[in-house]
Scaffold this active site. Structure first.
Site, PDB file in Angstrom:
ATOM      1  N   HIS A   9       0.826  -1.214   0.000  1.00 59.43           N
ATOM      2  CA  HIS A   9       0.000   0.000   0.000  1.00 59.43           C
ATOM      3  C   HIS A   9       0.862   1.268   0.000  1.00 59.43           C
ATOM      4  CE1 HIS A   9       1.006   0.846   4.183  1.00 59.43           C
ATOM      5  NE2 HIS A   9       0.837  -0.447   4.410  1.00 59.43           N
ATOM      6  N   ARG A  58      -5.699   1.549   4.302  1.00 55.40           N
ATOM      7  CA  ARG A  58      -4.557   1.976   3.484  1.00 55.40           C
ATOM      8  C   ARG A  58      -4.392   1.102   2.246  1.00 55.40           C
ATOM      9  NH1 ARG A  58      -3.252  -0.196   8.391  1.00 55.40           N
ATOM     10  NH2 ARG A  58      -1.620  -1.795   8.535  1.00 55.40           N
ATOM     11  N   GLU A  82      -2.630  -6.984   7.409  1.00 50.18           N
ATOM     12  CA  GLU A  82      -1.292  -6.910   7.996  1.00 50.18           C
ATOM     13  C   GLU A  82      -1.197  -7.776   9.241  1.00 50.18           C
ATOM     14  OE1 GLU A  82       1.698  -6.855   7.797  1.00 50.18           O
ATOM     15  OE2 GLU A  82       2.335  -4.755   7.625  1.00 50.18           O
TER      16      GLU A  82
END
Length: 193
Positions: A9, A58, A82
């Site tokens: 990202h 993001r 993540e």
């Protein structure tokens, strides 16, 4: 054979501050939006068939800017999120040392195990490889997820660093993953602005 482009990202304010983001839902900052737009411009002329993304803001913002440029739909998959940072999310290295000492990495702070990140990432990539034979797939995710899976899948590669909006292209042939392009950010070079 499927071609899979792993994309990190765009940048966030927490990236710049050195704060652990983990599963915190942090949006792109203006630099990150600009990076994602430049990346989208680069990918617009490619022969891409699908976009998959983490649902964290993001990555989602990055993927949607790419989708606008390519005309593709984004498919969100939780396996691309993540690595969860547990109690360290939102903290800088200095804050972690102040709170838990220099050995903070050895303290159980609820951080997701690397093996768990590798398993969900590998499961996702293997599924995409089988589902999209002969196609080109964009996968928008996060630094730690990309890094830990890259280390696990591509043996003996000299670097495992991934910049914001970098492209890393993987292919699997004869049951072996190979890297054809690593951490490429040529879309961010001054001449392309």
């Amino acid at each position: 054979m499927a071609t899979i482009a792993l994309i990190r990202h765009g940048s966030t304010s927490w990236n710049k501050e050195g704060r652990a983001q983990g599963s915190s839902n942090i949006p792109l900052d203006q630099d990150g939006i600009n990076q994602a737009r430049l990346l989208a411009g680069r990918l617009k002329s490619g022969q891409w068939n699908h976009i998959y993304s983490s649902g964290l803001e993001r990555a989602k913002q990055t993927a949607l800017l790419i989708a606008d440029a390519t005309g593709l739909n984004v498919h969100f998959d939780d396996r691309l999120k993540e690595r969860s940072g547990g109690q360290i999310e939102g903290t800088t290295e200095a804050e972690r040392i102040e709170k838990w000492g220099t050995g903070w990495r050895d303290v159980d702070l609820g951080i997701e195990a690397i093996e768990e990140v590798q398993k969900r990432g590998k499961d996702f990539l293997e599924e995409i490889y089988l589902r999209h034979q002969g196609e080109n797939v964009l996968v928008v995710s996060h630094g730690a997820l990309i890094q830990f899976n890259f280390i696990h899948l591509v043996a003996d590669f000299p670097s495992t660093h991934f910049d914001n909006t970098s492209i890393t292209i993987l292919k699997k042939q004869d049951n072996r993953w190979t890297c054809e392009l690593h951490n490429c950010t040529k879309h961010l070079e001054r001449d392309n602005k």
